[in-house]
Design a protein around this motif. Structure first.
Motif, PDB file in Angstrom:
ATOM      1  N   ASN A 104      43.145  40.173  27.971  1.00 51.94           N
ATOM      2  CA  ASN A 104      42.691  39.350  29.086  1.00 51.94           C
ATOM      3  C   ASN A 104      42.960  40.052  30.405  1.00 51.94           C
ATOM      4  OD1 ASN A 104      41.673  36.354  28.916  1.00 51.94           O
ATOM      5  ND2 ASN A 104      43.047  36.585  27.157  1.00 51.94           N
ATOM      6  N   LEU A 105      44.182  40.553  30.558  1.00 53.67           N
ATOM      7  CA  LEU A 105      44.541  41.200  31.820  1.00 53.67           C
ATOM      8  C   LEU A 105      43.821  42.539  31.994  1.00 53.67           C
ATOM      9  CD1 LEU A 105      46.743  38.968  31.744  1.00 53.67           C
ATOM     10  CD2 LEU A 105      48.203  40.567  32.965  1.00 53.67           C
ATOM     11  N   ASP A 106      43.615  43.273  30.894  1.00 52.87           N
ATOM     12  CA  ASP A 106      42.858  44.522  30.974  1.00 52.87           C
ATOM     13  C   ASP A 106      41.444  44.260  31.492  1.00 52.87           C
ATOM     14  OD1 ASP A 106      44.882  46.199  30.119  1.00 52.87           O
ATOM     15  OD2 ASP A 106      44.279  46.121  28.004  1.00 52.87           O
ATOM     16  N   TYR A 107      40.848  43.184  31.008  1.00 52.51           N
ATOM     17  CA  TYR A 107      39.478  42.842  31.409  1.00 52.51           C
ATOM     18  C   TYR A 107      39.407  42.554  32.911  1.00 52.51           C
ATOM     19  CZ  TYR A 107      35.285  39.992  31.997  1.00 52.51           C
ATOM     20  OH  TYR A 107      34.108  39.464  32.453  1.00 52.51           O
ATOM     21  N   PHE A 108      40.297  41.680  33.379  1.00 49.49           N
ATOM     22  CA  PHE A 108      40.259  41.320  34.803  1.00 49.49           C
ATOM     23  C   PHE A 108      40.693  42.487  35.691  1.00 49.49           C
ATOM     24  CE2 PHE A 108      40.529  37.051  32.874  1.00 49.49           C
ATOM     25  CZ  PHE A 108      39.434  36.472  33.505  1.00 49.49           C
ATOM     26  N   ALA A 109      41.617  43.313  35.192  1.00 47.68           N
ATOM     27  CA  ALA A 109      42.039  44.486  35.963  1.00 47.68           C
ATOM     28  C   ALA A 109      40.885  45.449  36.154  1.00 47.68           C
ATOM     29  CB  ALA A 109      43.202  45.178  35.267  1.00 47.68           C
ATOM     30  N   ALA A 110      40.030  45.594  35.135  1.00 42.15           N
ATOM     31  CA  ALA A 110      38.882  46.494  35.234  1.00 42.15           C
ATOM     32  C   ALA A 110      37.864  45.990  36.256  1.00 42.15           C
ATOM     33  CB  ALA A 110      38.218  46.642  33.865  1.00 42.15           C
ATOM     34  N   ILE A 111      37.782  44.672  36.416  1.00 41.72           N
ATOM     35  CA  ILE A 111      36.889  44.105  37.423  1.00 41.72           C
ATOM     36  C   ILE A 111      37.447  44.359  38.825  1.00 41.72           C
ATOM     37  CG2 ILE A 111      35.936  41.948  38.341  1.00 41.72           C
ATOM     38  CD1 ILE A 111      35.856  40.896  35.484  1.00 41.72           C
ATOM     39  N   LEU A 112      38.759  44.173  38.972  1.00 39.33           N
ATOM     40  CA  LEU A 112      39.387  44.360  40.276  1.00 39.33           C
ATOM     41  C   LEU A 112      39.435  45.824  40.699  1.00 39.33           C
ATOM     42  CD1 LEU A 112      42.442  41.915  40.013  1.00 39.33           C
ATOM     43  CD2 LEU A 112      40.531  41.713  41.618  1.00 39.33           C
ATOM     44  N   ASP A 113      39.645  46.709  39.738  1.00 37.52           N
ATOM     45  CA  ASP A 113      39.878  48.123  40.052  1.00 37.52           C
ATOM     46  C   ASP A 113      39.120  48.986  39.038  1.00 37.52           C
ATOM     47  OD1 ASP A 113      40.907  50.367  41.237  1.00 37.52           O
ATOM     48  OD2 ASP A 113      42.956  50.095  40.521  1.00 37.52           O
ATOM     49  N   SER A 155      47.185  32.961  33.277  1.00 37.62           N
ATOM     50  CA  SER A 155      46.348  32.800  34.466  1.00 37.62           C
ATOM     51  C   SER A 155      47.079  33.290  35.711  1.00 37.62           C
ATOM     52  CB  SER A 155      45.946  31.332  34.647  1.00 37.62           C
ATOM     53  OG  SER A 155      45.049  30.923  33.644  1.00 37.62           O
ATOM     54  N   LEU A 156      48.368  32.992  35.794  1.00 37.51           N
ATOM     55  CA  LEU A 156      49.153  33.462  36.930  1.00 37.51           C
ATOM     56  C   LEU A 156      49.245  34.982  36.923  1.00 37.51           C
ATOM     57  CD1 LEU A 156      50.966  32.991  39.369  1.00 37.51           C
ATOM     58  CD2 LEU A 156      52.873  32.558  37.798  1.00 37.51           C
ATOM     59  N   ALA A 157      49.410  35.570  35.747  1.00 40.79           N
ATOM     60  CA  ALA A 157      49.474  37.025  35.649  1.00 40.79           C
ATOM     61  C   ALA A 157      48.174  37.661  36.137  1.00 40.79           C
ATOM     62  CB  ALA A 157      49.764  37.446  34.206  1.00 40.79           C
ATOM     63  N   VAL A 158      47.046  37.046  35.808  1.00 34.31           N
ATOM     64  CA  VAL A 158      45.757  37.551  36.278  1.00 34.31           C
ATOM     65  C   VAL A 158      45.717  37.547  37.806  1.00 34.31           C
ATOM     66  CG1 VAL A 158      43.274  37.090  36.373  1.00 34.31           C
ATOM     67  CG2 VAL A 158      44.494  36.895  34.191  1.00 34.31           C
ATOM     68  N   ALA A 159      46.214  36.460  38.395  1.00 35.38           N
ATOM     69  CA  ALA A 159      46.226  36.356  39.861  1.00 35.38           C
ATOM     70  C   ALA A 159      47.130  37.398  40.496  1.00 35.38           C
ATOM     71  CB  ALA A 159      46.671  34.961  40.279  1.00 35.38           C
ATOM     72  N   LEU A 160      48.150  37.853  39.774  1.00 35.29           N
ATOM     73  CA  LEU A 160      49.102  38.821  40.314  1.00 35.29           C
ATOM     74  C   LEU A 160      48.648  40.270  40.167  1.00 35.29           C
ATOM     75  CD1 LEU A 160      52.458  37.306  38.960  1.00 35.29           C
ATOM     76  CD2 LEU A 160      51.612  37.223  41.312  1.00 35.29           C
ATOM     77  N   LEU A 161      47.549  40.495  39.461  1.00 32.60           N
ATOM     78  CA  LEU A 161      47.150  41.857  39.116  1.00 32.60           C
ATOM     79  C   LEU A 161      46.993  42.767  40.326  1.00 32.60           C
ATOM     80  CD1 LEU A 161      44.572  41.428  36.218  1.00 32.60           C
ATOM     81  CD2 LEU A 161      46.722  42.692  36.150  1.00 32.60           C
ATOM     82  N   GLY A 162      46.322  42.280  41.354  1.00 36.22           N
ATOM     83  CA  GLY A 162      46.062  43.141  42.496  1.00 36.22           C
ATOM     84  C   GLY A 162      47.123  43.102  43.565  1.00 36.22           C
ATOM     85  N   ALA A 163      48.304  42.567  43.249  1.00 31.56           N
ATOM     86  CA  ALA A 163      49.370  42.397  44.247  1.00 31.56           C
ATOM     87  C   ALA A 163      48.808  41.727  45.492  1.00 31.56           C
ATOM     88  CB  ALA A 163      50.019  43.727  44.586  1.00 31.56           C
ATOM     89  N   PRO A 164      48.247  40.508  45.374  1.00 28.35           N
ATOM     90  CA  PRO A 164      47.580  39.854  46.504  1.00 28.35           C
ATOM     91  C   PRO A 164      48.547  39.508  47.631  1.00 28.35           C
ATOM     92  CG  PRO A 164      47.870  38.311  44.701  1.00 28.35           C
ATOM     93  CD  PRO A 164      48.255  39.651  44.174  1.00 28.35           C
ATOM     94  N   GLU A 165      48.016  39.533  48.845  1.00 27.61           N
ATOM     95  CA  GLU A 165      48.820  39.146  50.003  1.00 27.61           C
ATOM     96  C   GLU A 165      49.040  37.637  50.040  1.00 27.61           C
ATOM     97  OE1 GLU A 165      47.399  40.942  53.737  1.00 27.61           O
ATOM     98  OE2 GLU A 165      46.136  42.192  52.456  1.00 27.61           O
TER      99      GLU A 165
END
Length: 263
Positions: A104-113, A155-165
């Protein structure tokens, strides 16, 4: 140490003036004025149906029919440049049940970066996010086999992926056991105090208000108070934030009755 904020601390993360949202015949948010300071946890508290989720959707730029001023991280809410700077967690977990936690996190990380060159960075971000929410031992478990609380943490981990401000969390601890709630609040404080992130967290559980640096107390689409827990208790002569909230509700009701009788 990761730096979540690059702007001056004196500039608020969120600034709203005369913020109004109308849905059909109903005015959901009524001319709100407030700020959310950077590097702190701001609690958005109030009963169910008072407009908390609508306000959060407005902040992340997904709410329709918003009028007034709403600036987020120095840009108008919903601006394309904010997409990677804001993490948003809704009440319902947003995960794919047929994928593992890591997938799950790999998928969303690939979208973000995206891109092959970012592969190592994505791997590090995924591993960090899984560790942040204490799911390392469940990284290879299917999301569909996790408990409700564990799925919320994915879900929280997904939100943390990009180190959001800015992290916008809509009732992230609802339905969780006391130990997990405590652990998540410890994580929230780590994100704010050690990493410089700004958190806007909604809840209808008043004891969570005591864990916030600042509070926005809402009722019926309006803001009753925008202050620190200590200041609210002092202002109302109350021992708890819950008692302070009830005091402010009684004041608002009394003021409304006074207006009606003077018309």
């Amino acid at each position: 140490m990761m730096n979540y904020s690059s702007r001056p601390p004196e500039e608020p993360a969120v600034h709203a003036q005369d913020l109004t949202v109308v849905r059909g015949p109903r005015t959901v948010l009524r001319g709100l004025d407030f700020t959310v300071p950077r590097g702190q946890i701001t609690g958005l508290l109030g009963p169910s149906g008072c407009g908390k989720s609508t306000l959060m959707r407005a902040v992340v730029g997904t709410q329709a029919k918003v009028t007034g001023t709403l600036d987020v991280l120095g840009s108008p809410a919903g601006h394309p440049t904010l997409r990677t700077r804001i993490g948003y967690v809704t009440q319902a977990p947003s995960v794919y049940d047929d994928l593992t936690v890591r997938q799950n996190l790999d998928y969303f990380a690939a979208i973000l970066d995206p891109g092959r060159a970012a592969a190592d960075r994505r791997h590090e971000n995924v591993t960090r996010a899984i560790a942040d929410v204490d799911l390392t031992t469940h990284a290879d478990a299917l999301a569909g086999n996790l408990s409700g609380g564990q799925r919320s943490r994915v879900s929280l981990a997904v939100a943390l992926l990009g180190a959001p401000e800015l992290l916008v969390l809509d009732e992230p601890t609802v339905g969780l056991d006391p130990v997990l709630r405590r652990d998540l609040w410890q994580l929230f404080h780590t994100l704010a105090t050690e990493r410089g992130a700004t958190l806007l967290i909604s809840s209808h559980v008043m004891d969570e208000a005591e864990r916030c640096h600042r509070l926005l107390l809402m009722r019926a689409g309006g803001i009753l108070a925008d202050d620190t827990p200590d200041a609210l208790r002092t202002r109302t002569g109350s021992d708890t934030v819950e008692a302070a909230f009830l005091h402010l509700v009684d004041e608002a009701i009394a003021a409304g009755r006074t207006k009606e009788t003077t018309r």
